[in-house]
Design a protein around this motif. Structure first.
Motif, mmCIF file in Angstrom:
data_model
loop_
_atom_site.group_PDB
_atom_site.id
_atom_site.type_symbol
_atom_site.label_atom_id
_atom_site.label_comp_id
_atom_site.label_asym_id
_atom_site.label_seq_id
_atom_site.Cartn_x
_atom_site.Cartn_y
_atom_site.Cartn_z
ATOM 1 N N ILE A 212 0.831 -1.193 0.000
ATOM 2 C CA ILE A 212 0.000 0.000 0.000
ATOM 3 C C ILE A 212 0.874 1.254 0.000
ATOM 4 N N TRP A 213 1.977 1.233 0.742
ATOM 5 C CA TRP A 213 2.913 2.359 0.709
ATOM 6 C C TRP A 213 3.393 2.596 -0.722
ATOM 7 N N GLY A 214 3.742 1.507 -1.417
ATOM 8 C CA GLY A 214 4.215 1.628 -2.792
ATOM 9 C C GLY A 214 3.155 2.216 -3.702
ATOM 10 N N ARG A 215 1.912 1.779 -3.526
ATOM 11 C CA ARG A 215 0.817 2.337 -4.324
ATOM 12 C C ARG A 215 0.659 3.826 -4.047
ATOM 13 N N GLY A 216 0.821 4.203 -2.783
ATOM 14 C CA GLY A 216 0.728 5.617 -2.434
ATOM 15 C C GLY A 216 1.799 6.443 -3.132
ATOM 16 N N ALA A 217 3.007 5.883 -3.208
ATOM 17 C CA ALA A 217 4.086 6.587 -3.907
ATOM 18 C C ALA A 217 3.737 6.790 -5.373
ATOM 19 N N TYR A 218 3.091 5.806 -5.971
ATOM 20 C CA TYR A 218 2.649 5.942 -7.367
ATOM 21 C C TYR A 218 1.559 7.001 -7.488
ATOM 22 N N VAL A 219 0.576 6.953 -6.608
ATOM 23 C CA VAL A 219 -0.581 7.841 -6.695
ATOM 24 C C VAL A 219 -0.161 9.306 -6.638
ATOM 25 N N ILE A 220 0.800 9.648 -5.777
ATOM 26 C CA ILE A 220 1.179 11.062 -5.654
ATOM 27 C C ILE A 220 2.173 11.480 -6.731
ATOM 28 N N GLY A 221 2.632 10.534 -7.579
ATOM 29 C CA GLY A 221 3.485 10.894 -8.706
ATOM 30 C C GLY A 221 4.970 10.779 -8.461
ATOM 31 N N SER A 222 5.396 9.972 -7.497
ATOM 32 C CA SER A 222 6.820 9.831 -7.207
ATOM 33 C C SER A 222 7.610 9.408 -8.436
ATOM 34 N N HIS A 223 8.844 9.879 -8.530
ATOM 35 C CA HIS A 223 9.718 9.524 -9.638
ATOM 36 C C HIS A 223 10.071 8.036 -9.542
ATOM 37 N N PRO A 224 10.085 7.297 -10.670
ATOM 38 C CA PRO A 224 10.391 5.862 -10.620
ATOM 39 C C PRO A 224 11.743 5.544 -9.975
ATOM 40 N N LEU A 225 12.768 6.345 -10.238
ATOM 41 C CA LEU A 225 14.077 6.093 -9.631
ATOM 42 C C LEU A 225 14.029 6.293 -8.123
ATOM 43 N N PHE A 226 13.303 7.310 -7.694
ATOM 44 C CA PHE A 226 13.198 7.561 -6.259
ATOM 45 C C PHE A 226 12.425 6.443 -5.575
ATOM 46 N N ALA A 227 11.350 5.970 -6.221
ATOM 47 C CA ALA A 227 10.571 4.870 -5.649
ATOM 48 C C ALA A 227 11.421 3.618 -5.513
ATOM 49 N N LEU A 228 12.266 3.342 -6.516
ATOM 50 C CA LEU A 228 13.150 2.191 -6.443
ATOM 51 C C LEU A 228 14.131 2.342 -5.282
ATOM 52 N N ALA A 229 14.727 3.525 -5.157
ATOM 53 C CA ALA A 229 15.674 3.762 -4.068
ATOM 54 C C ALA A 229 14.988 3.640 -2.707
ATOM 55 N N ARG A 230 13.762 4.128 -2.619
ATOM 56 C CA ARG A 230 13.017 4.037 -1.362
ATOM 57 C C ARG A 230 12.738 2.586 -1.008
ATOM 58 N N GLY A 231 12.382 1.779 -2.009
ATOM 59 C CA GLY A 231 12.152 0.357 -1.755
ATOM 60 C C GLY A 231 13.416 -0.362 -1.309
ATOM 61 N N LEU A 232 14.540 -0.040 -1.937
ATOM 62 C CA LEU A 232 15.808 -0.664 -1.550
ATOM 63 C C LEU A 232 16.194 -0.273 -0.128
ATOM 64 N N PHE A 233 15.925 0.963 0.242
ATOM 65 C CA PHE A 233 16.185 1.425 1.605
ATOM 66 C C PHE A 233 15.377 0.616 2.612
ATOM 67 N N ARG A 234 14.154 0.255 2.229
ATOM 68 C CA ARG A 234 13.265 -0.475 3.138
ATOM 69 C C ARG A 234 13.579 -1.973 3.212
ATOM 70 N N LEU A 235 14.528 -2.445 2.424
ATOM 71 C CA LEU A 235 14.918 -3.860 2.526
ATOM 72 C C LEU A 235 15.469 -4.195 3.902
ATOM 73 N N TRP A 236 16.046 -3.195 4.555
ATOM 74 C CA TRP A 236 16.775 -3.459 5.798
ATOM 75 C C TRP A 236 15.967 -3.113 7.036
ATOM 76 N N GLU A 237 14.682 -3.312 6.945
ATOM 77 C CA GLU A 237 13.824 -3.168 8.112
ATOM 78 C C GLU A 237 12.741 -4.232 8.059
ATOM 79 N N ARG A 238 12.066 -4.435 9.182
ATOM 80 C CA ARG A 238 11.057 -5.487 9.255
ATOM 81 C C ARG A 238 9.881 -5.179 8.338
ATOM 82 N N PRO A 239 9.329 -6.167 7.660
ATOM 83 C CA PRO A 239 9.832 -7.535 7.496
ATOM 84 C C PRO A 239 11.016 -7.549 6.532
#
Length: 291
Positions: A212-239
């Motif tokens: 749902i967080w990812g969908r929210g990033a899409y809905v508000i128009g986040s840049h694809p590169l930034f969304a990818l970087a944000r997802g990679l950042f979240r790899l190192w937290e639960r889950p």
């Protein structure tokens, strides 16, 4: 800043956390002139609990919003907030806050946040949310200019500038980005501690919450590169690992889901993306001037 504060709290099935939340608000050194708790179709005793406390404290105003269907992040939360805003009527205020009902915090938290509004540039302010993990408090990870959706205080003029809260996924990034676009400063004070009993979105399950967080990033128009970087950042937290991948999936899969609509304000999207690209190349810092 000792100002007139109103607080609106959307609430759905929060009975197990409400007593702690109510104690926290009642014990504030600066109390709100009105605290409107919008029960958004709870199936538990949430409305009974808040009504009992309202009988003792007239400035607590319970509102019952009948709604069927499943719990809903984003639009559902904002629509509940708007229902509380409608109840305010002609109530005079200088700062309006949106607070979740699964929080606990110390008696000076409101006063400390309101102190930030002594700076006339500050439009949105809040504290820092912590989760209890293995018996210790762990800060939820975000930059100090991101004010988490669970704890948001808005200067009235800023709230008007951004047109209030928008009923979309990702509303809590949209609002503060739009505030900066209008020249306001946003700040989340790391020294003001709010214990958050539940990770945002985790009521849907940890993995689905990240989707749902990812969908929210899409809905508000986040840049694809930034969304990818944000997802990679979240790899190192639960889950671990899967949460970041779920965020990335939520964002990129939205391109192929015609039911998920992006915001239509192209000026806002352009501003958001310029800010995000600057953050990618400058250690996640904001640009020194509006972009």
């Amino acid at each position: 800043m000792n100002c007139r504060l109103v607080v609106i709290s959307p609430c759905r099935d929060e009975a197990r956390f409400l007593e702690g939340m109510v104690r926290s608000v009642i014990n504030q050194s600066i109390r709100p002139v009105a605290w409107i708790v919008v029960d958004d179709g709870s199936q538990d005793d949430s409305f009974k609990i808040i009504s009992r406390h309202a009988a003792l404290h007239p400035w607590i105003r319970p509102v019952r919003r009948e709604r069927s269907g499943q719990r809903q992040l984003g639009p559902g939360v904002v629509n509940a907030f708007r229902a509380g805003l409608a109840v305010l009527g002609e109530t005079d205020y200088e700062v309006i806050a949106k607070l979740d009902c699964d929080l606990e915090f110390g008696p000076e938290c409101f006063a400390m946040i309101l102190k930030h509004f002594d700076d006339s540039r500050v439009g949105i302010a809040g504290g820092t949310t912590f989760l209890k993990v293995d018996g210790r408090l762990v800060s939820e990870r975000y930059v100090t200019y991101h004010v988490p959706g669970a704890v948001k205080f808005y200067r009235r003029e800023c709230f008007v500038d951004i047109g209030g809260l928008q009923p979309v996924y990702g509303w809590d990034i949209l609002d503060e980005t739009d505030a900066r676009r209008h020249g306001w400063t946003t700040i989340s004070d790391p020294g003001i501690v709010f214990m958050h009993h539940r990770l945002q979105g985790s009521s849907f399950g940890a993995v689905q919450g990240k989707v749902i967080w990812g969908r929210g990033a899409y809905v508000i128009g986040s840049h694809p590169l930034f969304a990818l970087a944000r997802g990679l950042f979240r790899l190192w937290e639960r889950p671990w690992i899967i949460g970041g991948l779920a965020f990335i999936w939520g964002y990129y899969s939205s391109y192929f889901n015609k039911q998920i609509k992006r915001v239509q304000d192209q000026e806002f999207i352009g501003y958001l993306r310029r800010e995000q690209l600057y953050r990618l190349t400058h250690g996640n810092r904001l640009p020194p001037n509006p972009v």
